[in-house]
Design a protein around this motif. Structure first.
Motif, PDB file in Angstrom:
ATOM      1  N   ILE A  12       0.830  -1.198   0.000  1.00  0.00           N
ATOM      2  CA  ILE A  12       0.000   0.000   0.000  1.00  0.00           C
ATOM      3  C   ILE A  12       0.869   1.254   0.000  1.00  0.00           C
ATOM      4  N   ASP A  13       0.371   2.324  -0.600  1.00  0.00           N
ATOM      5  CA  ASP A  13       1.122   3.577  -0.717  1.00  0.00           C
ATOM      6  C   ASP A  13       1.419   4.141   0.672  1.00  0.00           C
TER       7      ASP A  13
ATOM      8  N   HIS B  57      -3.472   8.425   2.996  1.00  0.00           N
ATOM      9  CA  HIS B  57      -4.171   8.560   4.272  1.00  0.00           C
ATOM     10  C   HIS B  57      -5.665   8.244   4.164  1.00  0.00           C
ATOM     11  N   SER B  58      -6.152   7.860   2.993  1.00  0.00           N
ATOM     12  CA  SER B  58      -7.586   7.631   2.834  1.00  0.00           C
ATOM     13  C   SER B  58      -7.845   6.564   1.780  1.00  0.00           C
ATOM     14  N   VAL B  59      -9.066   6.011   1.844  1.00  0.00           N
ATOM     15  CA  VAL B  59      -9.516   4.996   0.882  1.00  0.00           C
ATOM     16  C   VAL B  59     -10.808   5.508   0.251  1.00  0.00           C
ATOM     17  N   GLY B  60     -10.884   5.497  -1.063  1.00  0.00           N
ATOM     18  CA  GLY B  60     -12.068   6.005  -1.751  1.00  0.00           C
ATOM     19  C   GLY B  60     -12.904   4.938  -2.411  1.00  0.00           C
TER      20      GLY B  60
ATOM     21  N   PRO C 224      -4.671  12.108  11.390  1.00  0.00           N
ATOM     22  CA  PRO C 224      -5.010  11.040  10.448  1.00  0.00           C
ATOM     23  C   PRO C 224      -3.843  10.063  10.336  1.00  0.00           C
ATOM     24  N   LEU C 225      -4.162   8.788  10.340  1.00  0.00           N
ATOM     25  CA  LEU C 225      -3.109   7.775  10.243  1.00  0.00           C
ATOM     26  C   LEU C 225      -2.774   7.481   8.788  1.00  0.00           C
ATOM     27  N   PRO C 226      -1.493   7.377   8.470  1.00  0.00           N
ATOM     28  CA  PRO C 226      -1.139   6.810   7.164  1.00  0.00           C
ATOM     29  C   PRO C 226      -1.711   5.385   7.089  1.00  0.00           C
TER      30      PRO C 226
END
Length: 293
Positions: free
Chosen positions: A182-183, A187-190, A260-262
């Protein structure tokens, strides 16, 4: 629970969680049990015996929900539970319904299995993953989240063979595993963003029915994992109840550090529960007139 007199011609009792009545004046052949009325007769609905039984039924429903919620908290948080505590609550029918057949893992080697019974001293009777039975006496057990069970598919097959029906969703709970590679900067998933609801209030109701909290511009779920509390959060487009709303990206917030968590720092349980929430909100969007969503 026995039958209570309610006036001169009826008796009432709590049967399968609801108050039912039967007539004491009707005649039945010898040896035949008196039949129950399909609905409470109007003339006894306000009697104190009926009202008290209804209150008891409501309390029992709340108690059962609270027991199931507590066991779910133990599972999602992987908290160690003293077996002495299990022994104390096991005689309670509501606790037993929530605990029976959950997979537990003892604090020693070889201590996993479906919980079938708990002795007064805290001895556990379990069905092992190979289908055998065993008695365990660990000091504590955990109710592991299914994403942490390496042999989950085998446990599901065994449960089907045994006819296991869990009172708390565990082995058949929807799970998501964080993809490899994973990158590190993400910091987010869409994946589940863009689910549109006709009103924000409809989306909030959907979230509440699933046990999540909708407030302002997000739907959240708190997860305690490895000693850290993380809030999974799905962004919402608008905080106005009567306006259309749609879901945005999923993020995870470290509550202690308020950051926010990576994605690389999100634990397996927090990841799975966050994705489960986002997927459920996406699946609940209304169906359009042409049959689409």
């Amino acid at each position: 629970m026995g039958w209570l007199a309610a006036g001169d011609t009826y008796e009432v009792a709590l049967v399968d969680g609801r108050v039912v009545a039967r007539s004491t004046s009707a005649q039945y052949p010898a040896g035949q049990e008196r039949g129950q009325e399909p609905n409470l007769p109007e003339e006894i609905r306000d009697r104190p015996e009926v009202i008290e039984l209804q209150r008891l039924a409501e309390w029992l429903d709340r108690h059962a929900s609270e027991c199931a919620a507590q066991v779910t908290t133990w599972m999602v948080s992987s908290l160690p539970v003293p077996t002495g505590l299990l022994a104390r609550v096991w005689p309670d029918e509501a606790w037993r319904a929530a605990l029976r057949d959950v997979v537990v893992v003892g604090d020693g080697p070889g201590g996993a299995g479906f919980l079938r019974d708990v002795g007064e001293s805290g001895e556990l009777h379990v069905v092992n993953p190979d289908g055998g039975t065993a008695r365990l006496a660990p000091r504590t057990v955990t109710v592991p989240h299914p994403v942490l069970l390496p042999d989950l598919e085998e446990l599901r097959l065994l449960a089907d063979g045994l006819g296991v029906v869990q009172g708390v969703e565990q082995i058949h709970r929807a799970t998501w595993h964080k993809p490899a590679g994973i990158d590190g900067a993400a910091h987010s998933v869409g994946e589940f963003a863009g689910a549109e609801y006709r009103r924000w209030s409809h989306l909030a109701s959907r979230a509440a029915s699933l046990g999540y909290k909708a407030s302002g511009k997000s739907v959240t779920n708190r997860v305690r994992e490895a000693g850290r509390t993380v809030t999974a959060s799905v962004a919402l487009s608008t905080p106005y109840p009567e306006e259309r709303a749609w879901t945005g990206d999923l993020t995870w917030i470290d509550e202690a550090q308020q950051r926010p968590l990576p994605l690389t720092e999100v634990g397996p349980v927090a990841w799975s529960e966050g994705m489960r929430m986002a997927a459920a909100l996406h699946a609940g969007r209304p169906v359009t007139e042409d049959g689409g969503r």
